[in-house]
Design a protein around this motif. Structure first.
Motif, short mmCIF file in Angstrom:
data_model
loop_
_atom_site.label_atom_id
_atom_site.label_comp_id
_atom_site.label_asym_id
_atom_site.label_seq_id
_atom_site.Cartn_x
_atom_site.Cartn_y
_atom_site.Cartn_z
N SER A 80 19.97 2.66 5.50
CA SER A 80 18.92 3.46 6.12
C SER A 80 18.73 4.75 5.31
CB SER A 80 19.29 3.81 7.57
OG SER A 80 19.32 2.63 8.36
N VAL A 81 17.49 5.14 5.11
CA VAL A 81 17.20 6.36 4.36
C VAL A 81 16.11 7.13 5.08
CG1 VAL A 81 17.77 5.25 2.16
CG2 VAL A 81 15.40 5.33 2.90
N VAL A 82 16.04 8.42 4.79
CA VAL A 82 14.91 9.25 5.22
C VAL A 82 14.21 9.76 3.98
CG1 VAL A 82 15.99 9.92 7.39
CG2 VAL A 82 16.38 11.31 5.37
N ALA A 83 13.02 10.29 4.16
CA ALA A 83 12.18 10.65 3.02
C ALA A 83 12.83 11.67 2.10
CB ALA A 83 10.82 11.17 3.51
N ALA A 84 13.76 12.47 2.64
CA ALA A 84 14.39 13.52 1.82
C ALA A 84 15.55 12.98 0.97
CB ALA A 84 14.90 14.64 2.73
N ASP A 85 16.01 11.77 1.24
CA ASP A 85 17.14 11.21 0.49
C ASP A 85 16.75 10.93 -0.96
OD1 ASP A 85 18.91 11.29 2.62
OD2 ASP A 85 18.41 9.26 3.29
N VAL A 86 17.62 11.27 -1.89
CA VAL A 86 17.41 11.01 -3.31
C VAL A 86 18.30 9.84 -3.73
CG1 VAL A 86 17.56 11.95 -5.64
CG2 VAL A 86 16.86 13.43 -3.74
N SER A 104 0.82 -1.21 0.00
CA SER A 104 0.00 0.00 0.00
C SER A 104 0.85 1.26 0.00
CB SER A 104 -0.91 0.00 1.24
OG SER A 104 -0.13 -0.15 2.41
N MET A 105 2.12 1.11 -0.31
CA MET A 105 3.01 2.26 -0.37
C MET A 105 3.84 2.16 -1.64
SD MET A 105 5.94 3.46 2.32
CE MET A 105 7.11 2.24 1.74
N ALA A 106 4.09 3.27 -2.32
CA ALA A 106 4.88 3.28 -3.53
C ALA A 106 6.00 4.30 -3.40
CB ALA A 106 4.01 3.61 -4.75
N PRO A 107 7.14 4.07 -4.04
CA PRO A 107 8.22 5.05 -3.99
C PRO A 107 7.86 6.32 -4.75
CG PRO A 107 8.72 3.33 -5.57
CD PRO A 107 7.47 2.90 -4.87
N VAL A 108 8.46 7.42 -4.35
CA VAL A 108 8.27 8.69 -5.05
C VAL A 108 9.27 8.75 -6.20
CG1 VAL A 108 8.39 11.20 -4.84
CG2 VAL A 108 7.48 9.82 -2.95
N MET A 109 8.78 8.92 -7.42
CA MET A 109 9.64 8.93 -8.60
C MET A 109 9.87 10.35 -9.10
SD MET A 109 10.13 5.72 -8.84
CE MET A 109 11.12 5.89 -10.33
N SER A 110 11.08 10.60 -9.57
CA SER A 110 11.41 11.89 -10.16
C SER A 110 12.47 11.68 -11.22
CB SER A 110 11.91 12.87 -9.10
OG SER A 110 12.26 14.10 -9.69
N GLY A 111 12.04 11.45 -12.46
CA GLY A 111 12.99 11.20 -13.54
C GLY A 111 13.78 9.93 -13.31
N SER A 112 15.08 10.06 -13.18
CA SER A 112 15.93 8.88 -12.99
C SER A 112 16.23 8.61 -11.53
CB SER A 112 17.25 9.08 -13.76
OG SER A 112 17.90 10.25 -13.30
N SER A 113 15.59 9.32 -10.60
CA SER A 113 15.82 9.10 -9.17
C SER A 113 14.52 8.69 -8.49
CB SER A 113 16.37 10.37 -8.53
OG SER A 113 15.43 11.42 -8.62
N PHE A 114 14.65 8.23 -7.24
CA PHE A 114 13.46 7.86 -6.47
C PHE A 114 13.71 8.13 -5.00
CE2 PHE A 114 16.15 4.16 -6.68
CZ PHE A 114 16.01 3.49 -5.47
N GLN A 115 12.60 8.20 -4.23
CA GLN A 115 12.67 8.45 -2.79
C GLN A 115 11.75 7.47 -2.06
OE1 GLN A 115 11.91 12.79 -3.71
NE2 GLN A 115 13.20 13.06 -1.89
N LEU A 116 12.10 7.16 -0.81
CA LEU A 116 11.35 6.22 0.00
C LEU A 116 11.06 6.82 1.37
CD1 LEU A 116 13.59 3.10 -0.75
CD2 LEU A 116 11.31 3.51 -1.69
N PRO A 117 10.01 6.36 2.05
CA PRO A 117 9.75 6.83 3.42
C PRO A 117 10.91 6.45 4.35
CG PRO A 117 7.82 5.76 2.50
CD PRO A 117 8.94 5.47 1.56
N ASP A 118 10.97 7.11 5.51
CA ASP A 118 12.00 6.79 6.49
C ASP A 118 12.05 5.30 6.76
OD1 ASP A 118 12.04 9.50 6.63
OD2 ASP A 118 11.41 9.66 8.72
N GLY A 119 13.23 4.75 6.86
CA GLY A 119 13.35 3.35 7.22
C GLY A 119 14.65 2.74 6.78
N LYS A 120 14.78 1.45 7.07
CA LYS A 120 15.94 0.66 6.66
C LYS A 120 15.48 -0.30 5.56
CE LYS A 120 18.81 -0.71 9.78
NZ LYS A 120 19.39 -1.44 10.93
#
Length: 291
Positions: free
Chosen positions: A253-259, A177-193
């Motif tokens: 580990s990433v946070v939502a702001a990581d590209v 029920s969750m999808a990554p945020v896409m932006s051209g050739s990059s993507f972002q994920l919610p906080d987590g490992k």
């Protein structure tokens, strides 16, 4: 018939005290015994062994609202309190939990609002109160697995005299029920490992002119910095073609702001030349493994 409370009297400094042990439910948690001196101790022991002060079933009928009733009821929310909850609704974003009419926001362990899909029906979620918020400390990886082993589009590398990392185009989807945020050739994920498993579908080196050493690789970057890479060397004779398949796996580990991005590489590393190299793409699997 009315149930009689068990009573026990004792005397201290000439004054009498009476202790009453009343079971919190219809069934006694300890056997009533007017001759026992430790009924209060037995009641407390049984209550904690049954985990009632730290376990509850969510009674909410609304997404993003958790409602629980602990036994005995929590008189206040104290830093360090831990509660395990059987979740009643899938969350779609920021969530609040009410414990015996005491409400506080739910956050990730990093202090961010919960994202869509972090809570699911039937999940046993563990929260710890930090004095202000309920922090979700349990893992929910089984709910967030990205498929179809996410497709990464091919990117031509061309004839190279020096190594150049080229960023791939992406096409990520999710079965959860969750999808990554896409932006051209990059993507972002919610906080987590997350666990990332990447594999090249092939870096093709065409018609090597002279005997030469070539390098090829694939890597994951976060905010432009390599997180994990596989860089390999292959020795080819004149006239040979070759296709190589770099691959790697890592946990980051990433946070939502990581590209994030996936890149590939090809280069000549010793005297010689080849007519061209082409990356035909890669596969990427992303699995949520923790907070």
């Amino acid at each position: 018939m009315k149930r009689r409370s068990s009573m026990r009297f004792w005397r201290t400094s000439g004054r009498s005290f009476a202790a009453t042990v009343r079971p919190p439910a219809a069934v006694d948690i300890v056997t009533q015994n007017n001759g026992a001196d430790d009924l209060i101790w037995q009641a407390c022991q049984r209550l904690y062994q049954r985990a009632q002060p730290a376990w509850a079933v969510d009674s909410s009928v609304t997404a993003n609202q958790i409602i629980v009733a602990l036994t005995p009821a929590a008189a206040e929310l104290k830093a360090g309190m831990r509660v395990r909850v059987k979740i009643a609704n899938n969350n779609t974003g920021a969530t609040t939990m009410t414990v015996n009419a005491l409400s506080a926001p739910c956050k990730t362990a990093a202090g961010q609002d919960l994202q869509k899909g972090m809570l699911a029906v039937g999940q046993i979620a563990t929260f710890v109160f930090d004095g202000t918020n309920w922090l979700l400390t349990s893992v929910w990886s089984e709910k967030v697995v990205f498929t179809p082993i996410a497709t990464i589009g091919g990117a031509a590398i061309g004839s190279l005299a020096m190594g150049v990392w080229g960023t791939h185009t992406l096409s990520l989807t999710s079965s959860a029920s969750m999808a990554p945020v896409m932006s051209g050739s990059s993507f972002q994920l919610p906080d987590g490992k997350y666990m990332f498993v990447a594999g090249s579908l092939g870096v093709r080196h065409n018609n090597v002119v002279n005997a030469t050493q070539i390098a090829q690789g694939i890597r994951l970057t976060k905010n432009g910095v390599s997180v994990q890479a596989d860089l390999e060397s292959t020795y080819l004779l004149a006239g040979q073609d070759a296709t190589t398949y770099p691959q790697f796996s890592c946990v980051a580990s990433v946070v939502a702001a990581d590209v994030l991005s996936v890149q590939s590489y090809a280069a000549v590393t010793s005297p010689g030349d080849f007519n061209g190299a082409n990356s035909t793409g890669a596969t990427l699997t992303i699995v949520r493994v923790g907070n």
